[in-house]
Design an enzyme around this catalytic site. Structure first.
Site, PDB file in Angstrom:
ATOM      1  N   LYS A  82       0.793  -1.170   0.002  1.00  0.00           N
ATOM      2  CA  LYS A  82      -0.025  -0.002   0.126  1.00  0.00           C
ATOM      3  C   LYS A  82       0.891   1.159  -0.066  1.00  0.00           C
ATOM      4  O   LYS A  82       2.000   1.127   0.536  1.00  0.00           O
ATOM      5  CB  LYS A  82      -0.673  -0.213   1.244  1.00  0.00           C
ATOM      6  CG  LYS A  82      -2.073   0.980   0.983  1.00  0.00           C
ATOM      7  CD  LYS A  82      -3.306  -0.086   0.460  1.00  0.00           C
ATOM      8  CE  LYS A  82      -4.524   0.693   0.338  1.00  0.00           C
ATOM      9  NZ  LYS A  82      -5.624  -0.035  -0.412  1.00  0.00           N
ATOM     10  N   GLY A 180     -23.892   3.095   3.767  1.00  0.00           N
ATOM     11  CA  GLY A 180     -23.068   3.768   2.747  1.00  0.00           C
ATOM     12  C   GLY A 180     -23.337   3.370   1.393  1.00  0.00           C
ATOM     13  O   GLY A 180     -23.186   2.112   1.201  1.00  0.00           O
ATOM     14  N   VAL A 181     -24.268   4.129   0.689  1.00  0.00           N
ATOM     15  CA  VAL A 181     -24.438   3.711  -0.600  1.00  0.00           C
ATOM     16  C   VAL A 181     -23.803   4.690  -1.807  1.00  0.00           C
ATOM     17  O   VAL A 181     -24.477   5.389  -2.502  1.00  0.00           O
ATOM     18  CB  VAL A 181     -26.290   3.829  -0.867  1.00  0.00           C
ATOM     19  CG1 VAL A 181     -26.516   2.692  -0.100  1.00  0.00           C
ATOM     20  CG2 VAL A 181     -26.755   4.971  -0.118  1.00  0.00           C
ATOM     21  N   GLY A 182     -22.503   4.623  -1.464  1.00  0.00           N
ATOM     22  CA  GLY A 182     -21.558   5.355  -2.547  1.00  0.00           C
ATOM     23  C   GLY A 182     -21.410   4.138  -3.687  1.00  0.00           C
ATOM     24  O   GLY A 182     -22.267   3.792  -4.029  1.00  0.00           O
ATOM     25  N   ASN A 183     -20.117   4.325  -4.137  1.00  0.00           N
ATOM     26  CA  ASN A 183     -19.797   3.582  -5.434  1.00  0.00           C
ATOM     27  C   ASN A 183     -20.340   1.870  -5.145  1.00  0.00           C
ATOM     28  O   ASN A 183     -21.094   1.328  -5.877  1.00  0.00           O
ATOM     29  CB  ASN A 183     -18.543   3.517  -5.664  1.00  0.00           C
ATOM     30  CG  ASN A 183     -18.356   4.856  -6.178  1.00  0.00           C
ATOM     31  OD1 ASN A 183     -18.927   5.290  -6.944  1.00  0.00           O
ATOM     32  ND2 ASN A 183     -16.775   5.299  -5.941  1.00  0.00           N
ATOM     33  N   VAL A 184     -19.719   1.352  -4.059  1.00  0.00           N
ATOM     34  CA  VAL A 184     -19.969  -0.090  -3.722  1.00  0.00           C
ATOM     35  C   VAL A 184     -21.392  -0.293  -3.259  1.00  0.00           C
ATOM     36  O   VAL A 184     -22.054  -1.133  -3.754  1.00  0.00           O
ATOM     37  CB  VAL A 184     -18.978  -0.597  -2.761  1.00  0.00           C
ATOM     38  CG1 VAL A 184     -19.337  -2.087  -2.454  1.00  0.00           C
ATOM     39  CG2 VAL A 184     -17.489  -0.430  -3.400  1.00  0.00           C
ATOM     40  N   TYR A 186     -24.003   1.324  -3.783  1.00  0.00           N
ATOM     41  CA  TYR A 186     -25.179   1.708  -4.323  1.00  0.00           C
ATOM     42  C   TYR A 186     -25.122   0.499  -5.528  1.00  0.00           C
ATOM     43  O   TYR A 186     -26.541  -0.040  -5.842  1.00  0.00           O
ATOM     44  CB  TYR A 186     -24.748   2.800  -5.436  1.00  0.00           C
ATOM     45  CG  TYR A 186     -25.717   3.165  -6.478  1.00  0.00           C
ATOM     46  CD1 TYR A 186     -27.086   3.280  -6.294  1.00  0.00           C
ATOM     47  CD2 TYR A 186     -25.359   3.082  -7.825  1.00  0.00           C
ATOM     48  CE1 TYR A 186     -27.854   3.534  -7.359  1.00  0.00           C
ATOM     49  CE2 TYR A 186     -26.130   3.309  -8.941  1.00  0.00           C
ATOM     50  CZ  TYR A 186     -27.415   3.577  -8.636  1.00  0.00           C
ATOM     51  OH  TYR A 186     -28.421   3.702  -9.748  1.00  0.00           O
TER      52      TYR A 186
HETATM   53  P1  NAI Z   1     -17.681   5.920  -1.600  1.00  0.00           P
HETATM   54  O1  NAI Z   1     -17.023   7.097  -1.098  1.00  0.00           O
HETATM   55  O2  NAI Z   1     -18.082   5.899  -3.044  1.00  0.00           O
HETATM   56  O3  NAI Z   1     -18.840   5.341  -0.561  1.00  0.00           O
HETATM   57  C1  NAI Z   1     -18.767   5.520   0.857  1.00  0.00           C
HETATM   58  C2  NAI Z   1     -20.210   6.119   1.014  1.00  0.00           C
HETATM   59  O4  NAI Z   1     -20.599   6.044   2.492  1.00  0.00           O
HETATM   60  C3  NAI Z   1     -20.463   7.630   0.558  1.00  0.00           C
HETATM   61  O5  NAI Z   1     -21.656   7.515  -0.127  1.00  0.00           O
HETATM   62  C4  NAI Z   1     -20.465   8.258   2.119  1.00  0.00           C
HETATM   63  O6  NAI Z   1     -21.329   9.531   1.952  1.00  0.00           O
HETATM   64  C5  NAI Z   1     -21.184   7.322   2.695  1.00  0.00           C
HETATM   65  N1  NAI Z   1     -20.626   7.378   4.336  1.00  0.00           N
HETATM   66  C6  NAI Z   1     -19.666   7.791   4.795  1.00  0.00           C
HETATM   67  N2  NAI Z   1     -19.433   8.025   6.251  1.00  0.00           N
HETATM   68  C7  NAI Z   1     -20.836   7.556   6.500  1.00  0.00           C
HETATM   69  C8  NAI Z   1     -21.532   7.165   7.572  1.00  0.00           C
HETATM   70  N3  NAI Z   1     -21.183   7.380   8.746  1.00  0.00           N
HETATM   71  N4  NAI Z   1     -22.845   6.486   7.473  1.00  0.00           N
HETATM   72  C9  NAI Z   1     -23.232   6.364   6.598  1.00  0.00           C
HETATM   73  N5  NAI Z   1     -22.830   6.437   5.392  1.00  0.00           N
HETATM   74  C10 NAI Z   1     -21.404   7.023   5.219  1.00  0.00           C
HETATM   75  O7  NAI Z   1     -16.659   4.262  -1.425  1.00  0.00           O
HETATM   76  P2  NAI Z   1     -16.612   3.343  -2.164  1.00  0.00           P
HETATM   77  O8  NAI Z   1     -15.726   3.118  -3.140  1.00  0.00           O
HETATM   78  O9  NAI Z   1     -18.007   2.880  -2.188  1.00  0.00           O
HETATM   79  O10 NAI Z   1     -15.815   2.292  -1.105  1.00  0.00           O
HETATM   80  C11 NAI Z   1     -16.610   1.951   0.034  1.00  0.00           C
HETATM   81  C12 NAI Z   1     -15.794   1.192   1.180  1.00  0.00           C
HETATM   82  O11 NAI Z   1     -15.416   0.235   0.415  1.00  0.00           O
HETATM   83  C13 NAI Z   1     -14.592   1.904   1.491  1.00  0.00           C
HETATM   84  O12 NAI Z   1     -14.255   1.668   2.967  1.00  0.00           O
HETATM   85  C14 NAI Z   1     -13.509   1.315   0.807  1.00  0.00           C
HETATM   86  O13 NAI Z   1     -12.301   1.436   1.280  1.00  0.00           O
HETATM   87  C15 NAI Z   1     -13.953  -0.153   0.396  1.00  0.00           C
HETATM   88  N6  NAI Z   1     -13.595  -0.533  -0.593  1.00  0.00           N
HETATM   89  C16 NAI Z   1     -14.062  -0.128  -1.876  1.00  0.00           C
HETATM   90  C17 NAI Z   1     -13.436  -0.995  -2.836  1.00  0.00           C
HETATM   91  C18 NAI Z   1     -13.918  -0.431  -4.207  1.00  0.00           C
HETATM   92  O14 NAI Z   1     -14.099  -1.332  -5.327  1.00  0.00           O
HETATM   93  N7  NAI Z   1     -14.451   0.897  -4.612  1.00  0.00           N
HETATM   94  C19 NAI Z   1     -12.904  -2.269  -3.046  1.00  0.00           C
HETATM   95  C20 NAI Z   1     -12.566  -2.559  -1.514  1.00  0.00           C
HETATM   96  C21 NAI Z   1     -12.997  -1.966  -0.548  1.00  0.00           C
END
Ligand code: NAI
Length: 345
Positions: A82, A180-184, A186
């Site tokens: 990392k 958390g409904v961001g990238n993953v 959602y």
């Molecule tokens: P993202 O930033 O797109 O989504 C995270 C979501 O969580 C955001 O919508 C944010 O507003 C929300 N959030 C933040 N704090 C919150 C809380 N206290 N309560 C409710 N929602 C909250 O990130 P992504 O890419 O979806 O990744 C999510 C997690 O998965 C991260 O921990 C990341 O390290 C992990 N991850 C992601 C991978 C990927 O392919 N994107 C691969 C492996 C792990």
């Protein structure tokens, strides 16, 4: 007293940690290589501010070890590493900064392959790609954002846990709560909706919640309440360390499996969940879909082979359940032991 950096490295099992300073661009970065036993160390480049160097090193070490375990458990020919790049305090030129980081990666001769992580983007990987081939997630070759693959892997992990816990892998009618409904999150919500699952979601971003309500008929709760929703499966997909001393006893889900990294604030939390009868799918097993896709694209693997590897997360979860039962261990300890054995730790 300040933590000794050598002691931190030794305690984490990461015996190779590189520092690079580039005064011309303001770049300050650390690359931790936890293991290259199974192949080159692949892991993202995190770009953010840290309170001090010790915190930055700790983050790199912890994440590098997680990447080794994730790759090993997915049967990938990769080690774990990392990078963390410190967000400069002065104004900076982003392209020059990532070019300097790319040269740092190049200087390691392929022992470390970088990727997107929080704070860095596909565009940044393209900049790095101009100075080193040891980069994934570039816009070339369709690497891009792996989130939809991560979500699919989590779905497979959930189905495996459901087969064990509920006697049926079918997720139709199951109630899943997603934090958390961001990238993953959602993408996961979409896949679960397609399968006929009932959804409850929370996010600190109201628009993201509204999108899931609109598109997937999800119920919405506050970010504070999501962890204690009475449901079949809880999917933490926001940030790390959400399962801590103040939350583990409030969990009412029967299974936990989500995309977030480092969900357990401390190893003991995994044992508490086990004692409470909650089946916790170790995060690095459930969320390996991203690295599986990244590696597949980086090595030019066929989409069919990548899909097969993603699908096999189902069997990996089953093997952890079986190992945990046989050795009377918490799921988190079982996965750690299995991964450590695979990399000869
Ligand atoms: P993202 O930033 O797109 O989504 C995270 C979501 O969580 C955001 O919508 C944010 O507003 C929300 N959030 C933040 N704090 C919150 C809380 N206290 N309560 C409710 N929602 C909250 O990130 P992504 O890419 O979806 O990744 C999510 C997690 O998965 C991260 O921990 C990341 O390290 C992990 N991850 C992601 C991978 C990927 O392919 N994107 C691969 C492996 C792990």
């Amino acid at each position: 007293m300040e933590a000794d950096l050598f002691d931190l490295c030794e305690a984490s099992g990461t015996h190779e940690t590189h520092f690079r300073v580039d005064p011309e661009t303001g770049m300050r970065a650390i690359i931790a290589i936890h293991s290259t036993t199974l192949g080159p160390a692949l892991g993202g480049c995190r770009f953010r501010a840290y309170p001090d160097t010790t915190h930055a090193v700790q983050d790199a070490l912890r994440l590098a070890r997680g990447m080794s375990y994730k790759a090993a458990m997915s049967g990938l020919p990769l080690g774990g590493g990392k990078a963390v790049m410190l967000y400069p305090e002065q104004t900076f030129d982003r392209a020059r900064l990532f070019t300097a980081f790319g040269r740092f990666v190049e200087s390691l001769g392929g022992r470390y392959i970088t990727a997107v992580d929080s704070g860095s983007s596909v565009a940044d990987m393209d900049v790095i790609g101009a100075v080193t081939p040891h980069v994934s997630c570039t816009s070339q070759g369709g690497h891009g954002d792996p989130s939809s693959h991560t979500a699919y892997g989590v779905l497979r992990a959930m189905a495996s846990a459901a087969a064990y816990r509920f006697g049926d892998p079918d997720l139709a009618g199951r109630h899943v709560a997603i934090q958390g409904v961001g990238n993953v999150g959602y993408h996961l919500a979409g896949l679960l909706h397609q399968q006929g699952a009932q959804l409850t979601v929370a996010d600190t971003d109201n628009e993201r919640v509204a999108r899931c309500v609109r598109e997937f008929s999800a119920d919405a709760v506050s970010s504070k309440d999501i962890l204690s929703v009475d449901c079949d499966i809880l999917a933490p997909c926001a940030m790390g360390a959400v399962l801590d001393a103040s939350t583990v006893d409030t969990i009412r889900a029967k299974v936990i499996g989500g995309g977030a990294n480092n969900q357990l604030a401390e190893p003991e939390m995994g044992r508490i969940l086990q004692r409470r009868g909650v089946l916790y799918i170790p995060d690095y097993v459930a969320n390996a879909g991203g690295i599986i896709q990244i590696m597949g694209a980086y090595r030019g693997e066929s989409p069919t082979d990548t899909r097969r590897r993603l699908s096999a997360i189902y069997e990996t979860v089953s093997s952890v359940i079986e190992y945990a039962e046989r050795h009377h261990l918490a799921m988190s300890d079982a996965a750690d032991q299995m991964a450590a054995a695979k990399i000869g730790e």
